[in-house]
Write a protein that holds these residues in place. Structure first.
Motif, PDB file in Angstrom:
ATOM      1  N   GLN A 129      34.342  40.917  43.225  1.00  0.00           N
ATOM      2  CA  GLN A 129      34.557  40.113  44.430  1.00  0.00           C
ATOM      3  C   GLN A 129      34.036  38.691  44.230  1.00  0.00           C
ATOM      4  O   GLN A 129      34.664  37.724  44.667  1.00  0.00           O
ATOM      5  CB  GLN A 129      33.885  40.773  45.632  1.00  0.00           C
ATOM      6  N   CYS A 130      32.894  38.567  43.567  1.00  0.00           N
ATOM      7  CA  CYS A 130      32.363  37.232  43.251  1.00  0.00           C
ATOM      8  C   CYS A 130      33.281  36.496  42.287  1.00  0.00           C
ATOM      9  O   CYS A 130      33.500  35.282  42.410  1.00  0.00           O
ATOM     10  CB  CYS A 130      30.958  37.355  42.654  1.00  0.00           C
ATOM     11  N   GLU A 131      33.821  37.227  41.318  1.00  0.00           N
ATOM     12  CA  GLU A 131      34.755  36.614  40.370  1.00  0.00           C
ATOM     13  C   GLU A 131      36.006  36.115  41.080  1.00  0.00           C
ATOM     14  O   GLU A 131      36.490  35.012  40.819  1.00  0.00           O
ATOM     15  CB  GLU A 131      35.133  37.630  39.288  1.00  0.00           C
TER      16      GLU A 131
ATOM     17  N   ILE B  67      46.949  30.869  33.835  1.00  0.00           N
ATOM     18  CA  ILE B  67      45.884  31.770  33.378  1.00  0.00           C
ATOM     19  C   ILE B  67      45.006  32.186  34.559  1.00  0.00           C
ATOM     20  O   ILE B  67      44.673  33.363  34.725  1.00  0.00           O
ATOM     21  CB  ILE B  67      45.043  31.093  32.287  1.00  0.00           C
ATOM     22  N   ILE B  68      44.649  31.212  35.398  1.00  0.00           N
ATOM     23  CA  ILE B  68      43.821  31.516  36.567  1.00  0.00           C
ATOM     24  C   ILE B  68      44.588  32.415  37.532  1.00  0.00           C
ATOM     25  O   ILE B  68      44.031  33.355  38.110  1.00  0.00           O
ATOM     26  CB  ILE B  68      43.387  30.218  37.280  1.00  0.00           C
ATOM     27  N   LEU B  69      45.877  32.130  37.688  1.00  0.00           N
ATOM     28  CA  LEU B  69      46.701  32.949  38.580  1.00  0.00           C
ATOM     29  C   LEU B  69      46.744  34.396  38.102  1.00  0.00           C
ATOM     30  O   LEU B  69      46.601  35.338  38.897  1.00  0.00           O
ATOM     31  CB  LEU B  69      48.113  32.367  38.642  1.00  0.00           C
ATOM     32  N   SER B  70      46.899  34.574  36.790  1.00  0.00           N
ATOM     33  CA  SER B  70      46.929  35.932  36.227  1.00  0.00           C
ATOM     34  C   SER B  70      45.582  36.629  36.405  1.00  0.00           C
ATOM     35  O   SER B  70      45.519  37.810  36.768  1.00  0.00           O
ATOM     36  CB  SER B  70      47.303  35.861  34.748  1.00  0.00           C
ATOM     37  N   LYS B  71      44.510  35.896  36.163  1.00  0.00           N
ATOM     38  CA  LYS B  71      43.181  36.492  36.308  1.00  0.00           C
ATOM     39  C   LYS B  71      42.903  36.888  37.755  1.00  0.00           C
ATOM     40  O   LYS B  71      42.269  37.912  38.013  1.00  0.00           O
ATOM     41  CB  LYS B  71      42.113  35.502  35.820  1.00  0.00           C
TER      42      LYS B  71
ATOM     43  N   LYS C 255      42.235  41.108  41.743  1.00  0.00           N
ATOM     44  CA  LYS C 255      42.608  41.755  43.006  1.00  0.00           C
ATOM     45  C   LYS C 255      42.942  43.227  42.786  1.00  0.00           C
ATOM     46  O   LYS C 255      42.531  44.098  43.565  1.00  0.00           O
ATOM     47  CB  LYS C 255      43.814  41.042  43.622  1.00  0.00           C
ATOM     48  N   LYS C 256      43.690  43.475  41.721  1.00  0.00           N
ATOM     49  CA  LYS C 256      44.063  44.859  41.414  1.00  0.00           C
ATOM     50  C   LYS C 256      42.827  45.697  41.125  1.00  0.00           C
ATOM     51  O   LYS C 256      42.702  46.842  41.595  1.00  0.00           O
ATOM     52  CB  LYS C 256      45.008  44.873  40.213  1.00  0.00           C
ATOM     53  N   MET C 257      41.892  45.121  40.377  1.00  0.00           N
ATOM     54  CA  MET C 257      40.660  45.839  40.049  1.00  0.00           C
ATOM     55  C   MET C 257      39.826  46.112  41.299  1.00  0.00           C
ATOM     56  O   MET C 257      39.255  47.199  41.458  1.00  0.00           O
ATOM     57  CB  MET C 257      39.847  45.024  39.042  1.00  0.00           C
TER      58      MET C 257
END
Length: 704
Positions: free
Chosen positions: A299-301, A672-676, A681-683
């Protein structure tokens, strides 16, 4: 727990094996597959020669009392239900070939299979590739180590119960499964032994001592089983019949009859179920804490990646743009002022580096410039003579001091401008490499902000440079010889005479010693010159008296008559008169005046005194000037460059970026940020579901 495993498997979470599981470990052909099929009650595992299990298979058994028939579901095909277990075997083989290839290669990637049946107990098992020693076909030469690493990666988990399968017709001391289990469980606290093929032992032999733990003791003990032989499998003997045959074997065997109540597949299934349930009860609190901690970290990430842009809404984009500009300006100002908190102990940066430029680099550079750099005594005497010009002065001419000090003041400009450039470079470093996590998602915006701020710094450096040049001009434009910190001429003279305060200093004593030394050198040179002049005069006189040389020695010299002397004097007068009238000098006279003259003759006592006084005055006043420059240059840089860029950053950025037409391109996110963010979110969803599943566990019913 099976539900949590399913959730974890969605994202291939490495922490999956922190969950309580039972891993089946054994060498090839020890009967691992037969044990698993007997527990399930179905033929579903691939069979053949050599290595068959080439990928770890997570087998989740779930008891369904109301199910009419057994069925299976693979996690990679969650929508498809398998009721034909021959198709289950075929799908395992296809999925294995897809990842590990159609040869004998292996892979650590998991296959998750769920089997629902009213005839099983709730149990989760992991079937691992069989341990081997010799590569076959096109297997790599290190296949033994590859398989061992795959097995160890799972069984090293402290929450894993190791089901070590060994064949009864081999020596237990040579068991590969027990040897590997000992590496991760040296005390045998979480290892349970299974001994197979008891019916294939030589007549007159048995494995009773091994089953009783006398050969290699294990805390969880051993269970003996009798599975179908290869002939039974070929003859398609039903598993139900095989279990009945197993019960009859233990009941009638002379050695095993006394342990029949703790032998056989049914006992193994119930024992594993009980062990797993008890183990789950012990692990649930730790699992909740671990999943909760990981959820908080994710959540912090996610927060660091920033919020999503809501579609193409320009209102949201412009609002976010202003927010990003404010975050950058806040970062820029806090970095300079030292109010940041991130990485404050790791390195010196921002305002602290600018302070280092002022008080270490610039101050040291000024200290290296001395008042007499580039000047020697001859230069000073030459300047004094030029200042006196035609009229010899009774006192030291002030013009010589003013001229010389201006030359030295000009040398302070370069280090002052270098100081400004150093500060400018530090500010550029701040704006071109901003430590603003929110900005990292917008490459185009980050680039434009850096460009605009570099332009701001370029604008600010122009008045800063002009001000620094003016500061040096101020010092050069008016030489304040009445400055209270400057040594006066009177004090300098008294110091040399030993009557002033300067005499008490080391510098004054040094100056007096130098004066005495130079005075002694001057007297020696004057004496040498006097002697040379006296010798020259004697020689001229003797030559004049000698007359005509060798002839005069024999015939004597004839003195000119009074008439000849008169004529000679008259001719000389006419020659002189004619030369003066023409306004010309003779060549011999012209040769006596050099084209370039310097005060390079030995100094007189007066010149020595004048030179030393000028030197002391230069040192004294230059200290005053350097003090002013060292104080005012950093102030000018702070006012015109640093503070100006801080105060105008917000307005300049808004004026340059807010009005740009292509705001969509400016606010385009870094892929890259969008993918991360999407992965994060999925995690988070997975972890939230897992935590909810763990919270549902209020009591564990042990099933038999």
């Amino acid at each position: 727990i099976n539900k949590v495993q399913d959730i974890f498997s969605r994202v291939n979470l490495p922490a999956m094996f922190d969950l309580p599981i039972i891993a089946v470990v054994g060498a090839q052909s020890t009967g691992k597959s037969s044990v698993l099929e007997s527990i399930v009650g179905r033929d579903f595992l691939p069979r053949g020669s050599g290595i068959v299990t080439r990928r770890p298979l997570i087998l989740q058994l779930q008891k369904k009392k109301d199910a009419e028939d057994d069925y299976a579901i693979f996690n990679h095909e969650p929508e498809k239900i398998y009721k034909d277990f021959d198709e289950v075997r075929a799908e395992i083989m296809r999925e294995t070939d897809r990842v590990a290839g159609k040869s004998k290669g292996v892979s650590p990637e998991l296959i998750v299979l769920k089997i629902f049946s009213p005839n099983v107990v709730d149990l989760t098992l992991v079937d691992l590739p069989g341990l081997t020693k010799v590569p076959i076909e096109d297997q790599p030469m290190n296949i033994e180590q590859i398989i061992k690493d795959i097995v160890l990666d799972i069984v090293k988990n402290e929450n894993c119960i190791i089901l070590a399968v060994s064949a009864g017709n081999t020596d237990l001391a040579n068991s590969d499964s027990l040897k590997l289990a000992r590496e991760v469980d040296p005390k045998g606290d979480r290892t349970i032994g299974v001994i197979t093929k008891l019916d294939l032992m030589d007549k007159g032999t048995d494995a009773l001592e091994a089953l009783e733990g006398k050969v290699y003791p294990l805390k969880l003990g051993y269970i003996g089983v009798v599975c179908r032989s290869q002939k039974d499998i070929v003859d398609k003997k039903r598993l139900k019949d095989a279990i009945k045959a197993e019960e009859e074997f233990f009941n009638t065997h002379k050695a095993y009859a006394k342990i029949r109540e703790r032998s056989g597949i049914k006992i193994l299934s119930r024992t594993l179920n009980k062990l797993l349930m008890n183990h789950i009860q012990q692990c649930i609190p730790t699992l909740k804490n671990n999943v909760g901690a990981l959820l908080h970290a994710r959540q912090c990430e996610l927060k660091s990646y920033g919020i999503d842009l809501l579609g193409e809404n320009k209102g949201n984009m412009t609002a976010l743009l202003l927010y990003m500009i404010s975050k950058f300006v806040e970062y820029y100002q806090s970095t300079i002022e030292g109010s940041f908190v991130q990485d404050i102990t790791k390195e010196i940066k921002g305002g602290a580096r600018i302070n280092y430029v002022f008080h270490m680099i610039f101050t040291v550079a000024l200290k290296k410039i001395k008042a007499l750099d580039g000047l020697d005594d001859e230069d000073i005497r030459t300047a004094i003579k030029n200042s006196k010009s035609l009229n010899p002065s009774l006192f030291i001419p002030e013009g010589a001091f003013v001229t010389l000090i201006k030359i030295q003041i000009a040398k302070l400009l370069d280090p002052s401008l270098q100081c400004m450039q150093h500060v400018h470079d530090e500010l550029r470093k701040i704006v071109t490499h901003p430590d603003v996590p929110e900005l990292l998602r917008f490459n185009n915006l980050l680039t434009r902000i850096s460009e605009v701020m570099c332009e701001v710094l370029t604008k600010c450096i122009i008045p800063t440079e002009e001000m620094i040049k003016n500061l040096v001009k101020f010092e050069d434009g008016y030489i304040n010889v009445s400055h209270p910190d400057m040594l006066t001429g009177t004090k300098a003279i008294l110091g040399m005479m030993g009557e002033g305060n300067i005499d008490n200093s080391a510098e004054g004593k040094k100056m007096q010693l130098e004066m005495q030394k130079k005075e002694e050198e001057r007297k020696i040179k004057e004496e040498e010159e006097r002697k040379k002049e006296e010798e020259r005069r004697k020689y001229e006189k003797k030559k004049k008296e000698g007359g005509g040389g060798i002839l005069s020695f024999f015939f004597g010299s004839r003195k000119p008559t009074s008439e000849e002397e008169g004529k000679t004097e008259e001719a000389k007068g006419k020659e002189l008169h004619s030369g003066q009238k023409a306004g010309q000098y003779s060549r011999s006279e012209a040769r006596g005046l050099p084209e370039t003259m310097r005060a390079d003759n030995p100094p007189t006592s007066r010149e020595l005194v004048e030179t030393e006084i000028i030197k002391q005055l230069l040192k004294s006043y230059f200290r005053v000037v350097k003090k002013n420059v060292a104080d005012l240059v950093p102030k000018a840089i702070m006012h015109f460059l640093v503070n100006k860029s801080k105060s105008t950053a917000q307005n300049e950025l808004v004026a340059s970026l807010y009005t740009e037409k292509k705001i969509e391109a400016l606010m385009e996110e870094n892929p890259i940020i969008l993918s991360k963010r999407n992965e994060c979110k999925k995690m988070i969803t997975v972890l939230q579901d897992s935590l909810a599943a763990l919270h549902e566990i209020t009591d564990v019913e042990i099933q038999y």
